[in-house]
Design an enzyme around this catalytic site. Sequence first.
Site, short mmCIF file in Angstrom:
data_model
loop_
_atom_site.label_atom_id
_atom_site.label_comp_id
_atom_site.label_asym_id
_atom_site.label_seq_id
_atom_site.Cartn_x
_atom_site.Cartn_y
_atom_site.Cartn_z
N GLY A 155 0.92 -1.16 0.02
CA GLY A 155 -0.01 0.22 0.02
C GLY A 155 0.80 1.24 -0.08
O GLY A 155 2.02 1.32 0.12
N ASP A 156 0.16 2.36 0.07
CA ASP A 156 0.82 3.83 -0.20
C ASP A 156 1.73 3.98 -1.32
O ASP A 156 3.07 4.65 -1.10
CB ASP A 156 1.65 3.87 1.21
CG ASP A 156 0.47 3.82 2.31
OD1 ASP A 156 -0.62 4.25 2.36
OD2 ASP A 156 0.98 3.26 3.49
N GLY A 213 1.43 5.49 -4.15
CA GLY A 213 1.19 6.65 -4.57
C GLY A 213 0.17 6.35 -5.90
O GLY A 213 0.30 7.17 -7.09
N LYS A 214 -0.74 5.49 -5.68
CA LYS A 214 -1.95 5.27 -6.69
C LYS A 214 -2.70 6.44 -6.94
O LYS A 214 -3.09 6.68 -8.14
CB LYS A 214 -2.64 3.99 -6.20
CG LYS A 214 -2.12 2.78 -6.20
CD LYS A 214 -2.94 1.82 -5.61
CE LYS A 214 -3.33 1.77 -4.03
NZ LYS A 214 -2.50 1.64 -3.22
N LYS A 261 -2.25 9.60 -7.39
CA LYS A 261 -1.63 10.45 -8.15
C LYS A 261 -1.74 10.20 -9.58
O LYS A 261 -2.25 10.85 -10.48
CB LYS A 261 -0.10 10.79 -8.13
CG LYS A 261 0.64 11.69 -9.07
CD LYS A 261 1.82 12.10 -8.73
CE LYS A 261 2.70 12.70 -9.84
NZ LYS A 261 4.20 12.99 -9.57
N GLY A 319 -6.07 5.93 1.87
CA GLY A 319 -6.00 7.20 2.18
C GLY A 319 -5.33 8.18 1.10
O GLY A 319 -4.22 7.47 0.95
N HIS A 320 -5.98 8.85 0.40
CA HIS A 320 -5.07 9.67 -0.34
C HIS A 320 -5.24 11.20 -0.18
O HIS A 320 -6.32 11.60 0.22
CB HIS A 320 -5.21 9.12 -1.84
CG HIS A 320 -6.52 9.19 -2.27
ND1 HIS A 320 -7.06 7.86 -2.64
CD2 HIS A 320 -7.70 9.92 -2.36
CE1 HIS A 320 -8.34 7.98 -2.94
NE2 HIS A 320 -8.71 9.21 -2.84
N THR A 321 -4.30 11.81 -0.55
CA THR A 321 -4.37 13.42 -0.07
C THR A 321 -4.82 14.02 -1.76
O THR A 321 -4.29 13.90 -2.76
CB THR A 321 -3.19 13.90 0.26
OG1 THR A 321 -2.68 13.25 1.22
CG2 THR A 321 -2.98 15.38 0.60
N GLN A 362 -5.06 -0.27 -1.24
CA GLN A 362 -3.89 -1.03 -0.38
C GLN A 362 -3.09 -1.70 -1.61
O GLN A 362 -3.02 -1.03 -2.65
CB GLN A 362 -4.51 -2.10 0.45
CG GLN A 362 -5.13 -1.66 1.58
CD GLN A 362 -6.73 -1.18 1.63
OE1 GLN A 362 -7.33 -1.94 0.87
NE2 GLN A 362 -6.64 -0.03 2.22
N GLY A 377 7.19 8.72 -11.52
CA GLY A 377 6.95 10.01 -10.70
C GLY A 377 8.43 10.54 -10.27
O GLY A 377 9.13 10.05 -10.10
P1 IMP Z 1 -6.67 -2.79 8.27
O1 IMP Z 1 -6.91 -3.00 6.72
O2 IMP Z 1 -6.85 -1.49 8.90
O3 IMP Z 1 -7.26 -4.00 8.99
O4 IMP Z 1 -5.05 -3.23 8.56
C1 IMP Z 1 -4.35 -4.39 8.10
C2 IMP Z 1 -2.77 -4.08 7.68
O5 IMP Z 1 -3.10 -3.38 6.60
C3 IMP Z 1 -2.07 -3.05 8.64
O6 IMP Z 1 -0.71 -3.60 8.48
C4 IMP Z 1 -2.31 -1.78 8.15
O7 IMP Z 1 -1.32 -0.85 8.33
C5 IMP Z 1 -2.23 -1.99 6.63
N1 IMP Z 1 -3.16 -1.10 5.66
C6 IMP Z 1 -4.43 -1.03 5.62
N2 IMP Z 1 -4.75 -0.13 4.67
C7 IMP Z 1 -3.60 0.54 4.27
C8 IMP Z 1 -3.49 1.43 3.27
O8 IMP Z 1 -4.03 1.77 2.78
N3 IMP Z 1 -1.88 1.77 3.02
C9 IMP Z 1 -1.03 0.85 3.78
N4 IMP Z 1 -1.14 -0.16 4.62
C10 IMP Z 1 -2.59 -0.28 4.79
#
Ligand code: IMP
Length: 428
Positions: free
Chosen positions: A30-31, A33-34, A36, A58-60, A242, A415
């Site tokens: 996850g994270d 940078g999708k 953008k 979450g994205h800004t 994710q 990027g």
């Molecule tokens: P949950 O999805 O909140 O149950 O979290 C389970 C795991 O996935 C944890 O390690 C979180 O940090 C990770 N995780 C969930 N959503 C994201 C995301 O959008 N970005 C990065 N890690 C995520």
Amino acid sequence: MPGVGDRICAVKDVIESLGPVCAVIGAQWGDEGKGKIVDILAEHFDVLARACGGANAGHTIVVNGKKHVFHLLPAGCLHEEKDIVLGSGMVIHLPTLLEEIALLEEQGIGIIDRLYLSSGAHVVLSIHKSIDHFLEEKRKKKMGKGIGTTGRGIGPAYVDKAMRTGMRLETLWESPASIKKILKEHGTMLTALFDVRFDLDRELAEVIAAKKKLERCLIANITDTMSTCLAEAKTILIEGAQGTLLDIDHGTYPYVTSSATTACGALQGLGLPPQVLTSCIGVAKAYCTRVGEGDFLTEGSPTASKRLRKRGGEYGATTGRPRRCGWLHTPHLRYAAILNGFTHWNITKLDVLDEEKSIPVGTGIRNGGKVAYKKLPGWKKKTLGIREYSDLPRHARNFVEFIEEQTGVPVAFIGTGEGREDVIVNHT
Ligand code: IMP
């Protein structure tokens, strides 16, 4: 030197190569940078869709110069003429969705008339968040550490779904009295299973507020909606949530999220058949990060991790947690490419590596379990803001081409900075 005309041609060629149905999928934890790339591509598609996951993403988004973090609406929702679809694979916290809509409306950006919510998507109630915390505390007590969830109630909402007891968005079609009855029964069942409190008045108020605003956005059958889009020759951009390594089936279990984060998961969540997907862009940072617990074989030394975190601004958009930082691991990239059928790569944040003397890239595991690294020379030059592939320093091009060679997938987007325009579109 390529001119502006060549660049426009390259962009057009790459966009055309995506075809009418494109998925953007994270290749790491996850994270990546999708947001953008989705925002950049959004103008070329008619429908922007999210398929799975919930407000753990979450994205800004910058609205009138101000930064906001969005969790449920897809990046690209600022393009006012686009339809927005939230699929059946999602778990939706209604107050969060209402907040995001209100924020856009305050800025004069209408959403409701172009928002389509699958009635099969599940509702995340406040009690799911309490259960999430409750389970994390239990794990910490029992095993010394939790999963490190985002605390958004994601796992418990999917548990409810898999137990066949979950509440779906279709409940918004019920009368207030019937919603109250459903919630009461549901709360009684959940409090019998988990040692948490259920606040019926609060849950009811939240669902009724959502009913008032969102009932008109509900769609009865997501497959009908999506196949009608295709029949009308509308193009669809799917935003994965994710990353592949957090997938419930194929990720680093149990340190994963509770949904399918792959391209197949996205199609399932949107009720689309596999053969309609014309392209799949894998998104990976030029390095790697992870939030929460779980193995991270190529995690950097504390100094390297700190350096990358500082240069890359690596703090969670949803929780603000500092991200663990490290290096690419080509077996992971290959795995993600195979599993999702990537047709293009988007390598993000290349500029974060600008000051590295040499760049370790994990290439496998040695006997004894240690990671084998190939050390690629750093370029020690500014790539920030570069927009032409040929303008990249030679060692930066070698780095990009190493990823292509190791994965067999072309790097189409690179990027080179925070801004929307800081991207190289590479047509080879
Ligand atoms: P949950 O999805 O909140 O149950 O979290 C389970 C795991 O996935 C944890 O390690 C979180 O940090 C990770 N995780 C969930 N959503 C994201 C995301 O959008 N970005 C990065 N890690 C995520």
